[in-house]
Design a protein around this motif. Structure first.
Motif, PDB file in Angstrom:
ATOM      1  N   TYR A   1       8.691   3.412  -5.940  1.00 52.01           N
ATOM      2  CA  TYR A   1       7.311   3.662  -6.350  1.00 52.01           C
ATOM      3  C   TYR A   1       6.408   2.513  -5.888  1.00 52.01           C
ATOM      4  O   TYR A   1       5.294   2.741  -5.412  1.00 52.01           O
ATOM      5  CB  TYR A   1       7.214   3.795  -7.865  1.00 52.01           C
ATOM      6  CG  TYR A   1       7.835   5.046  -8.443  1.00 52.01           C
ATOM      7  CD1 TYR A   1       8.259   6.094  -7.625  1.00 52.01           C
ATOM      8  CD2 TYR A   1       7.987   5.190  -9.828  1.00 52.01           C
ATOM      9  CE1 TYR A   1       8.826   7.238  -8.167  1.00 52.01           C
ATOM     10  CE2 TYR A   1       8.551   6.341 -10.368  1.00 52.01           C
ATOM     11  CZ  TYR A   1       8.969   7.352  -9.544  1.00 52.01           C
ATOM     12  OH  TYR A   1       9.511   8.476 -10.084  1.00 52.01           O
ATOM     13  N   ALA A   2       6.896   1.281  -6.072  1.00 51.87           N
ATOM     14  CA  ALA A   2       6.078   0.113  -5.726  1.00 51.87           C
ATOM     15  C   ALA A   2       5.772   0.108  -4.227  1.00 51.87           C
ATOM     16  O   ALA A   2       4.641  -0.178  -3.820  1.00 51.87           O
ATOM     17  CB  ALA A   2       6.782  -1.172  -6.137  1.00 51.87           C
ATOM     18  N   PHE A   3       6.772   0.461  -3.425  1.00 56.74           N
ATOM     19  CA  PHE A   3       6.535   0.480  -1.979  1.00 56.74           C
ATOM     20  C   PHE A   3       5.605   1.615  -1.591  1.00 56.74           C
ATOM     21  O   PHE A   3       4.831   1.498  -0.643  1.00 56.74           O
ATOM     22  CB  PHE A   3       7.861   0.522  -1.212  1.00 56.74           C
ATOM     23  CG  PHE A   3       8.465  -0.838  -1.079  1.00 56.74           C
ATOM     24  CD1 PHE A   3       8.133  -1.647   0.000  1.00 56.74           C
ATOM     25  CD2 PHE A   3       9.297  -1.348  -2.058  1.00 56.74           C
ATOM     26  CE1 PHE A   3       8.651  -2.928   0.112  1.00 56.74           C
ATOM     27  CE2 PHE A   3       9.826  -2.633  -1.965  1.00 56.74           C
ATOM     28  CZ  PHE A   3       9.497  -3.422  -0.873  1.00 56.74           C
ATOM     29  N   ALA A   4       5.665   2.698  -2.337  1.00 57.51           N
ATOM     30  CA  ALA A   4       4.731   3.804  -2.075  1.00 57.51           C
ATOM     31  C   ALA A   4       3.315   3.343  -2.415  1.00 57.51           C
ATOM     32  O   ALA A   4       2.369   3.613  -1.671  1.00 57.51           O
ATOM     33  CB  ALA A   4       5.120   5.026  -2.901  1.00 57.51           C
ATOM     34  N   ALA A   5       3.185   2.627  -3.525  1.00 57.25           N
ATOM     35  CA  ALA A   5       1.869   2.154  -3.963  1.00 57.25           C
ATOM     36  C   ALA A   5       1.272   1.194  -2.926  1.00 57.25           C
ATOM     37  O   ALA A   5       0.055   1.137  -2.734  1.00 57.25           O
ATOM     38  CB  ALA A   5       1.974   1.469  -5.321  1.00 57.25           C
ATOM     39  N   LEU A   6       2.153   0.484  -2.270  1.00 57.61           N
ATOM     40  CA  LEU A   6       1.746  -0.462  -1.236  1.00 57.61           C
ATOM     41  C   LEU A   6       1.028   0.257  -0.089  1.00 57.61           C
ATOM     42  O   LEU A   6       0.168  -0.310   0.579  1.00 57.61           O
ATOM     43  CB  LEU A   6       3.020  -1.122  -0.700  1.00 57.61           C
ATOM     44  CG  LEU A   6       2.937  -2.429   0.036  1.00 57.61           C
ATOM     45  CD1 LEU A   6       2.307  -3.489  -0.833  1.00 57.61           C
ATOM     46  CD2 LEU A   6       4.337  -2.878   0.446  1.00 57.61           C
ATOM     47  N   ASN A   7       1.394   1.511   0.090  1.00 54.95           N
ATOM     48  CA  ASN A   7       0.782   2.285   1.170  1.00 54.95           C
ATOM     49  C   ASN A   7      -0.410   3.116   0.728  1.00 54.95           C
ATOM     50  O   ASN A   7      -0.982   3.862   1.509  1.00 54.95           O
ATOM     51  CB  ASN A   7       1.836   3.183   1.833  1.00 54.95           C
ATOM     52  CG  ASN A   7       2.859   2.367   2.582  1.00 54.95           C
ATOM     53  OD1 ASN A   7       2.527   1.355   3.191  1.00 54.95           O
ATOM     54  ND2 ASN A   7       4.116   2.780   2.531  1.00 54.95           N
ATOM     55  N   PHE A   8      -0.774   2.996  -0.556  1.00 58.12           N
ATOM     56  CA  PHE A   8      -1.978   3.695  -1.024  1.00 58.12           C
ATOM     57  C   PHE A   8      -3.188   3.112  -0.312  1.00 58.12           C
ATOM     58  O   PHE A   8      -3.189   1.934   0.060  1.00 58.12           O
ATOM     59  CB  PHE A   8      -2.184   3.461  -2.524  1.00 58.12           C
ATOM     60  CG  PHE A   8      -1.282   4.256  -3.420  1.00 58.12           C
ATOM     61  CD1 PHE A   8      -0.455   5.262  -2.924  1.00 58.12           C
ATOM     62  CD2 PHE A   8      -1.247   4.002  -4.789  1.00 58.12           C
ATOM     63  CE1 PHE A   8       0.379   5.986  -3.769  1.00 58.12           C
ATOM     64  CE2 PHE A   8      -0.424   4.719  -5.634  1.00 58.12           C
ATOM     65  CZ  PHE A   8       0.389   5.709  -5.118  1.00 58.12           C
ATOM     66  N   SER A   9      -4.228   3.909  -0.211  1.00 61.79           N
ATOM     67  CA  SER A   9      -5.484   3.350   0.278  1.00 61.79           C
ATOM     68  C   SER A   9      -6.050   2.485  -0.851  1.00 61.79           C
ATOM     69  O   SER A   9      -5.652   2.626  -2.007  1.00 61.79           O
ATOM     70  CB  SER A   9      -6.467   4.481   0.593  1.00 61.79           C
ATOM     71  OG  SER A   9      -6.891   5.090  -0.612  1.00 61.79           O
ATOM     72  N   GLU A  10      -6.968   1.613  -0.500  1.00 60.77           N
ATOM     73  CA  GLU A  10      -7.615   0.747  -1.499  1.00 60.77           C
ATOM     74  C   GLU A  10      -8.219   1.620  -2.610  1.00 60.77           C
ATOM     75  O   GLU A  10      -8.029   1.345  -3.800  1.00 60.77           O
ATOM     76  CB  GLU A  10      -8.731  -0.054  -0.794  1.00 60.77           C
ATOM     77  CG  GLU A  10      -9.276  -1.213  -1.594  1.00 60.77           C
ATOM     78  CD  GLU A  10      -8.338  -2.422  -1.612  1.00 60.77           C
ATOM     79  OE1 GLU A  10      -7.657  -2.648  -0.586  1.00 60.77           O
ATOM     80  OE2 GLU A  10      -8.264  -3.095  -2.643  1.00 60.77           O
ATOM     81  N   ALA A  11      -8.896   2.680  -2.213  1.00 54.05           N
ATOM     82  CA  ALA A  11      -9.559   3.565  -3.184  1.00 54.05           C
ATOM     83  C   ALA A  11      -8.548   4.235  -4.114  1.00 54.05           C
ATOM     84  O   ALA A  11      -8.777   4.333  -5.326  1.00 54.05           O
ATOM     85  CB  ALA A  11     -10.374   4.623  -2.444  1.00 54.05           C
ATOM     86  N   ASP A  12      -7.436   4.682  -3.550  1.00 56.47           N
ATOM     87  CA  ASP A  12      -6.401   5.325  -4.364  1.00 56.47           C
ATOM     88  C   ASP A  12      -5.806   4.354  -5.365  1.00 56.47           C
ATOM     89  O   ASP A  12      -5.552   4.716  -6.521  1.00 56.47           O
ATOM     90  CB  ASP A  12      -5.277   5.864  -3.470  1.00 56.47           C
ATOM     91  CG  ASP A  12      -5.615   7.236  -2.898  1.00 56.47           C
ATOM     92  OD1 ASP A  12      -6.543   7.884  -3.418  1.00 56.47           O
ATOM     93  OD2 ASP A  12      -4.951   7.654  -1.931  1.00 56.47           O
ATOM     94  N   ALA A  13      -5.585   3.118  -4.916  1.00 53.72           N
ATOM     95  CA  ALA A  13      -5.008   2.109  -5.806  1.00 53.72           C
ATOM     96  C   ALA A  13      -5.947   1.834  -6.974  1.00 53.72           C
ATOM     97  O   ALA A  13      -5.518   1.761  -8.128  1.00 53.72           O
ATOM     98  CB  ALA A  13      -4.717   0.827  -5.035  1.00 53.72           C
ATOM     99  N   VAL A  14      -7.224   1.716  -6.679  1.00 50.82           N
ATOM    100  CA  VAL A  14      -8.211   1.453  -7.729  1.00 50.82           C
ATOM    101  C   VAL A  14      -8.294   2.653  -8.686  1.00 50.82           C
ATOM    102  O   VAL A  14      -8.320   2.484  -9.907  1.00 50.82           O
ATOM    103  CB  VAL A  14      -9.597   1.123  -7.114  1.00 50.82           C
ATOM    104  CG1 VAL A  14     -10.680   1.092  -8.185  1.00 50.82           C
ATOM    105  CG2 VAL A  14      -9.536  -0.210  -6.373  1.00 50.82           C
ATOM    106  N   ALA A  15      -8.271   3.858  -8.130  1.00 51.92           N
ATOM    107  CA  ALA A  15      -8.346   5.061  -8.956  1.00 51.92           C
ATOM    108  C   ALA A  15      -7.119   5.181  -9.860  1.00 51.92           C
ATOM    109  O   ALA A  15      -7.222   5.572 -11.028  1.00 51.92           O
ATOM    110  CB  ALA A  15      -8.474   6.300  -8.070  1.00 51.92           C
TER     111      ALA A  15
END
Lengths: 200, 200
Positions: A29-43
């Motif tokens: 999950y953490a590695f997937a989150a690493l590939n989120f866009s900045e906007a997705d991570a903030v959301a």
């Protein structure tokens, strides 16, 4: 030496707080989150904080509510307040709502009796359920606690507590799941299915 | 009508962005998050944003780095720069690091060749790998791409590309996992194990 760099290690640790998530899944999950866009991570971050901030407990049924005034079900004109379905958790309300036919209201206990875990009647919203019955207008209590020892104990406890009051108390039927095969049913379910058999 | 109230629905949607997480699991996670303490929820949110903000790509191997200057492995005095292990993803570096014996460095391709997904050599850090070889001092390239068709294609592509250059190119061996039972090995693995058999 830690295997991962600090920010990843930290996120893995957080994901491990989720039910059923071990070290391996948390890392995935953490590695997937690493590939989120900045906007997705903030959301995503906002959604986690938001779920704490914007979800209320309904003062009537103790289910989840979108506002302090109470949940949509308790506030709806279309629901029958004479039938209360008692469930263990707020999530069970959603499960029960999938049963299209039910037009009554709910009561969320917030758990099940479990002496070993030191969960007593005082820890559950049982007193509040009795108060709702005593307010009048309630004709039936359908106990929909889980078919587990704790759930059964809780159901029996509530049923006894309500004895003598002018309210019918029922329990969800046990039996073979629809669409399932008898072959896959365990013995206890089969026994309950036999006990609860209906005549044509 | 949506099943859940808006803030929960929103969080479920976010959890579904994680690999292998369907509607049911996402709902389970969201309800768990609902029971987090305020501090835990904020820390979780920070960790998600933090992993985007505080993780850098190493300018040498393209693995994950805790700072802009590069990863700990590339910057370590103790690592042997003459051996480069080529992996598909940054996560694979961590997997390979569990092999205690390896003292070389890495090169993260950022994926594997996949014409169907329109992933070509230009999308991977292949050019950069060749540049590292051409800089000199590299004696061996160990290709550790996944044992999948894409990984194999990528391995073969790189091996051919490096032909004629003064560098040995090797591939991780295939075979029966240690501690496993032959009974559980698939036919292709068994075939590879036969091909790669070693004499006493």
């Amino acid at each position: 030496m830690s295997e991962y760099i600090a920010p990843i290690e930290r996120l893995i640790e957080k994901f491990r707080m989720l039910p059923g998530v071990g070290a391996r899944t948390a890392a995935r999950y953490a590695f997937a989150a690493l590939n989120f866009s900045e906007a997705d991570a903030v959301a995503f971050a906002d959604a986690i904080v938001g779920v704490k901030r914007d979800v209320y407990t309904c003062p009537v049924c103790f289910g989840l509510a979108g506002s302090e005034e109470g949940c949509d079900i308790c506030r709806s004109e279309k629901r029958d307040r004479s039938v209360i379905c008692v469930v263990e958790s707020a999530k069970d309300v959603i499960t029960m709502e999938r049963v299209r036919g039910f037009r009554g209201v709910y009561h969320v206990l917030g758990g099940a009796l479990s002496p070993l875990d030191k969960v007593t009647a005082a820890d559950l919203k049982i007193k509040e359920l009795v108060a709702r019955v005593d307010e009048g207008g309630v004709e039936e209590i359908i106990i929909a606690t889980n078919p587990t020892p704790k759930g059964e104990t809780t159901a029996t406890y509530i049923a006894r507590l309500l004895e003598g009051r002018d309210v019918k108390v029922s329990r969800l039927a046990h039996g073979i799941p629809v669409g399932s095969d008898i072959e896959y049913a365990d013995e206890i379910t089969l026994m309950r299915a036999m006990e609860g058999r209906r005549f044509f």
